[in-house]
Design a protein around this motif. Structure first.
Motif, short mmCIF file in Angstrom:
data_model
loop_
_atom_site.label_atom_id
_atom_site.label_comp_id
_atom_site.label_asym_id
_atom_site.label_seq_id
_atom_site.Cartn_x
_atom_site.Cartn_y
_atom_site.Cartn_z
N VAL A 30 0.86 -1.18 0.00
CA VAL A 30 0.00 0.00 0.00
C VAL A 30 0.90 1.23 0.00
CG1 VAL A 30 -0.23 0.06 2.53
CG2 VAL A 30 -1.96 1.14 1.13
N PRO A 58 -2.46 0.03 -4.09
CA PRO A 58 -3.53 0.91 -3.64
C PRO A 58 -2.95 2.07 -2.82
CG PRO A 58 -3.62 -1.19 -2.48
CD PRO A 58 -2.54 -1.30 -3.51
N LEU A 94 -8.42 -2.22 3.52
CA LEU A 94 -7.55 -2.74 2.47
C LEU A 94 -6.99 -4.11 2.84
CD1 LEU A 94 -5.43 0.28 1.20
CD2 LEU A 94 -7.08 -1.07 -0.11
N TYR A 95 -6.56 -4.24 4.07
CA TYR A 95 -5.99 -5.50 4.55
C TYR A 95 -7.02 -6.63 4.45
CZ TYR A 95 -3.73 -8.90 7.61
OH TYR A 95 -3.18 -10.04 8.12
N ARG A 101 -8.74 -3.81 -2.73
CA ARG A 101 -7.40 -3.48 -3.24
C ARG A 101 -7.39 -3.46 -4.76
NH1 ARG A 101 -6.08 -7.20 0.94
NH2 ARG A 101 -5.47 -8.82 -0.56
N VAL A 104 -9.45 -0.41 -6.16
CA VAL A 104 -8.72 0.87 -6.01
C VAL A 104 -7.64 0.98 -7.07
CG1 VAL A 104 -7.20 2.19 -4.49
CG2 VAL A 104 -9.26 1.15 -3.57
#
Length: 143
Positions: A30, A58, A94-95, A101, A104
């Motif tokens: 990220v 992302p 996001l995780y 992910r 994005v």
């Protein structure tokens, strides 16, 4: 990271030589840009964010007007500057979601990476270089 229970997900490294930065960006999961707005930050497009976009990771960033003008809300996950909880929530989202992910990154590609390619930008750049100034003002005749 230990206090938050995420030490196994975060790596803190000492400063690296500038020529090694691309490697670290390319291996990141990220891209984070937690800027605080000020007159400069509101108009300067950070190359770091563009590097994240090109690499295909992302991006989580402070909501700055310059970033909003280039990226759609779905191209960057924005949080309000200084909002630590909002920032953490986006990282957790996001995780937890591979689909988020991917979405994005796709939106970032659509908003910026595919749009600002050399073939798309060459013609306007060439036109700018060939710009001619207006007809010069002729000094009035001397008497």
């Amino acid at each position: 990271a230990s206090d938050l229970g995420v030490a196994d997900c975060v790596e803190f490294i000492p400063p690296v030589a500038v020529e090694n930065v691309p490697y670290y960006i390319a291996t990141a999961h990220v891209g984070i840009y937690p800027a605080i707005p000020d007159p400069h930050m509101d108009i300067a497009l950070p190359s770091k964010v563009l590097e994240y976009a090109v690499v295909g990771i992302p991006i989580v960033a402070s909501r700055l007007s310059v970033l909003e003008s280039f990226f759609a809300d779905s191209g960057i996950l924005f949080f309000e500057p200084g909002d630590t909880k909002g920032f953490i929530d986006l990282i957790k989202q996001l995780y937890a979601s591979k689909a988020l992910r991917s979405t994005v990154v796709e939106q970032t590609n659509h908003a910026v990476v595919d749009r600002y390619t050399w073939p798309n930008e060459f013609e306007p750049y060439a036109q700018a270089l060939e710009w001619k100034s207006p007809t010069p003002v002729v000094e009035s005749q001397k008497h």
